[in-house]
Write an enzyme that holds these catalytic residues in place. Structure first.
Site, mmCIF file in Angstrom:
data_model
loop_
_atom_site.group_PDB
_atom_site.id
_atom_site.type_symbol
_atom_site.label_atom_id
_atom_site.label_comp_id
_atom_site.label_asym_id
_atom_site.label_seq_id
_atom_site.Cartn_x
_atom_site.Cartn_y
_atom_site.Cartn_z
ATOM 1 N N CYS A 177 0.844 -1.203 0.000
ATOM 2 C CA CYS A 177 0.000 0.000 0.000
ATOM 3 C C CYS A 177 0.878 1.251 0.000
ATOM 4 O O CYS A 177 1.478 1.580 -1.012
ATOM 5 C CB CYS A 177 -0.970 -0.032 1.183
ATOM 6 S SG CYS A 177 -2.345 1.141 1.016
ATOM 7 N N HIS A 226 -3.568 -4.968 0.069
ATOM 8 C CA HIS A 226 -3.116 -5.502 1.358
ATOM 9 C C HIS A 226 -3.174 -7.036 1.318
ATOM 10 O O HIS A 226 -4.186 -7.626 1.706
ATOM 11 C CB HIS A 226 -4.005 -4.979 2.493
ATOM 12 C CG HIS A 226 -3.741 -3.559 2.857
ATOM 13 N ND1 HIS A 226 -2.807 -3.192 3.802
ATOM 14 C CD2 HIS A 226 -4.287 -2.405 2.386
ATOM 15 C CE1 HIS A 226 -2.793 -1.870 3.911
ATOM 16 N NE2 HIS A 226 -3.678 -1.368 3.062
ATOM 17 N N GLU A 246 -1.947 -9.191 3.217
ATOM 18 C CA GLU A 246 -2.047 -9.826 4.545
ATOM 19 C C GLU A 246 -3.483 -10.175 4.919
ATOM 20 O O GLU A 246 -3.719 -11.080 5.727
ATOM 21 C CB GLU A 246 -1.420 -8.913 5.608
ATOM 22 C CG GLU A 246 -2.152 -7.618 5.906
ATOM 23 C CD GLU A 246 -1.715 -6.441 5.048
ATOM 24 O OE1 GLU A 246 -1.897 -5.282 5.488
ATOM 25 O OE2 GLU A 246 -1.218 -6.684 3.931
#
Length: 541
Positions: A379, A515, A517
């Site tokens: 990001c 993102h 994750e």
């Protein structure tokens, strides 16, 4: 069968691990072949945590459908290996907002609106909606018993048990058994008082989950069972574990499924936890170790990066490697002390907002690029990788982001509104935040270039879906300059927004706007984070 409800409450104090306990119970049930969903109720009056400071609330977890939710939703997804929705997390703010809107529309036929029945009925309706189509719904109530803001939820629990019956609804109470060092013994009195408070309002927990630093003796377990009016086998010891992913295994060994099955009139519940157990052993006793330099600015509260630190654990477990994190404060990182990065095997720049600590992150990116150290930017990390490359390789010294300088003459990073204004709506799905900004929020498509590292990392998939939470975008006007100087645009949205960049003349230099994750799970680590960890291991070797 009709959905069965497991309510998880907390006593004595917060941060006991209700989220991990709820996730562990749901994981055991899912591994036994049941269809399971999970719900987090947050008693605060905010509509969602999206406008709350990371220092106030920790990480904001984003679901595929674009909901900004509590970080426990991330635990649920990681444990259950599933994608949840905005329905799996609601707040007091949402409940009251809904009831007030209904009242304004005349849906209550002019009645006086009260906590009982109207607020409680709204709570029950939301809980039952999530349970539809499932065998079990695990419901975690935030906060602790006795909190004034939690009272309507406890009343909803009480009413549901009354309406559905004791073989459809059970209560698990997570509570602390403190060890008093001066006395040299563990104390059960806080738990007794916590359970008494529950019983005073009409709820008798069937299972006590006793959080403790040391094992409980048989005598103490017996004392807890007697004083809390539960069966002897319903006091489950939840001792501190080396890894949160050990908890389902520990609960299974403690026999938590026996009282659950008994209370629901079910046959013996037998989960298959073989694969899970193997991964946990690799987390606890791995063959290899690497160190990742994590350059961030919320280091006082590492919960702000919870999904990312967990994703590194997932990736490591799947290649039998412990990922040690070296936390580096980006505000203190300059070219004089940059050698603090000498002993790391990879450098990670996470997402974030604001100008604080930006130059330190750019210094870390320069160091990773020049020294051929595996690098992953996420990001804001991708946006800074672009700025660093434009300034130091393409020689555009004034390249900047309008987030840091509204009047910059080289707006390499700009607001999503600017892209929309220049290109038309072009079917770009955006979200208007309560503070007035336009965001990309939730899951979006990304098209990968075939001759790229990221394409190989995602098993040669040309189209991937990943989650976003940001207002700023890389300016496509700089694409030609970037590619001419050696930075490949390796991922784009269908609308030609830049989603991923990498440097070809580098062993592993990848940065992504999304993102990754948020989609990482213990059994299914995210592809680009796994590739980054593999590259760091290779670099070390």
């Amino acid at each position: 069968m009709q959905p069965k409800y497991i309510f998880v409450t907390g006593g004595v104090l917060s941060s006991l691990g209700k989220g991990i306990s709820s996730s562990s119970i749901a994981t055991l049930l899912k591994s036994s072949g049941f269809k399971v969903s999970i719900l987090k109720i947050d008693p605060y009056i905010n509509v969602d945590p999206g406008t709350m400071s990371p220092l106030e609330h920790g990480e904001v977890f984003v679901t595929a459908d674009g909901a900004e939710t509590d970080l426990d939703i991330g635990h649920y997804e990681r444990f259950l290996d599933t994608s949840l929705t905005k329905a799996n997390n609601f707040t007091t703010g949402q409940v009251y907002l809904s009831v007030i809107e209904n009242e304004r529309q005349g849906k209550y036929l002019g009645k006086t609106i009260q906590v009982v029945p109207h607020i409680v009925d709204e709570i029950k309706a939301r809980i039952k909606n999530v349970a539809k189509g499932n065998d079990f719904l695990v419901v975690e109530l935030g906060g602790t018993v006795g909190d004034i803001e939690g009272m309507p939820y406890l009343e909803a629990m009480r009413q549901m048990k009354h309406e559905l019956g004791s073989n459809q609804v059970i209560s698990i109470h997570v509570t602390l058994i403190p060890f008093i060092k001066a006395a040299g013994e563990q104390k059960t009195k806080p738990t007794q008082h916590s359970v008494q408070e529950l019983r005073r309002i009409g709820i008798s927990p069937q299972i006590i989950l006793a959080r403790c630093e040391k094992p409980l003796s048989k005598e103490l377990k017996r004392k807890l069972a007697l004083s809390c009016d539960v069966d002897d086998d319903s006091v489950i010891v939840a001792e501190d574990a080396q890894s949160i992913y050990q908890c389902p295994i520990n609960f299974l060994k403690e026999g938590i499924l026996t009282p659950i099955a008994k209370n629901f009139n079910l046959d013996c519940i037998q989960p298959n936890m073989d694969e899970w157990d193997m991964l946990v052993k690799k987390i606890i006793s791995p063959k290899n170790q690497i160190t990742i330099g994590f350059v961030g600015k919320y280091l006082d509260l590492k919960e702000s990066y919870k999904s990312l630190t967990e994703a590194l654990i997932h990736a490591g477990a799947n290649i039998d490697t412990r990922v040690n994190i070296k936390w580096i404060d980006s505000e203190k990182l300059d070219m004089q002390n940059i050698k603090i990065l000498e002993d790391v095997d990879g450098i990670l720049i996470p997402g974030g907002f604001g100008h604080r600590g930006i130059e330190g992150k750019i210094n870390a990116i320069t160091y990773a690029r020049e020294n051929k150290i595996p690098f992953l930017g996420i990001c804001l990390g991708m946006q800074l990788a672009i700025l660093e490359f434009l300034r130091n390789v393409a020689n555009i010294k004034n390249a900047n982001s309008v987030e840091f300088d509204v009047h910059t003459k080289e707006p390499a990073i700009y607001l999503i509104e600017d892209f929309i204004d220049q290109n038309g709506q072009n079917q770009i799905r955006t979200h208007k935040s309560p503070l007035g900004g336009t965001m990309r929020l939730g899951e979006y498509d990304c098209i990968l270039k075939k001759d790229s590292v990221i394409y190989q990392s995602y098993h040669s998939q040309e189209l991937i879906k990943e989650r976003h939470r940001h207002r700023y975008e890389a300016n496509p006007k700089y694409k030609e300059i970037l590619e001419k100087n050696g930075m490949q645009i390796s991922g784009e949205s269908p609308n030609q927004l830049i989603e991923a960049v990498e440097i070809k003349e580098h062993p592993f230099f990848v940065a992504v706007q999304f993102h990754p994750e948020f989609t990482s799970r213990l059994k299914n680590p995210n592809a680009i984070i796994l590739a980054f960890v593999k590259s760091a291991l290779q670099f070390k070797k």
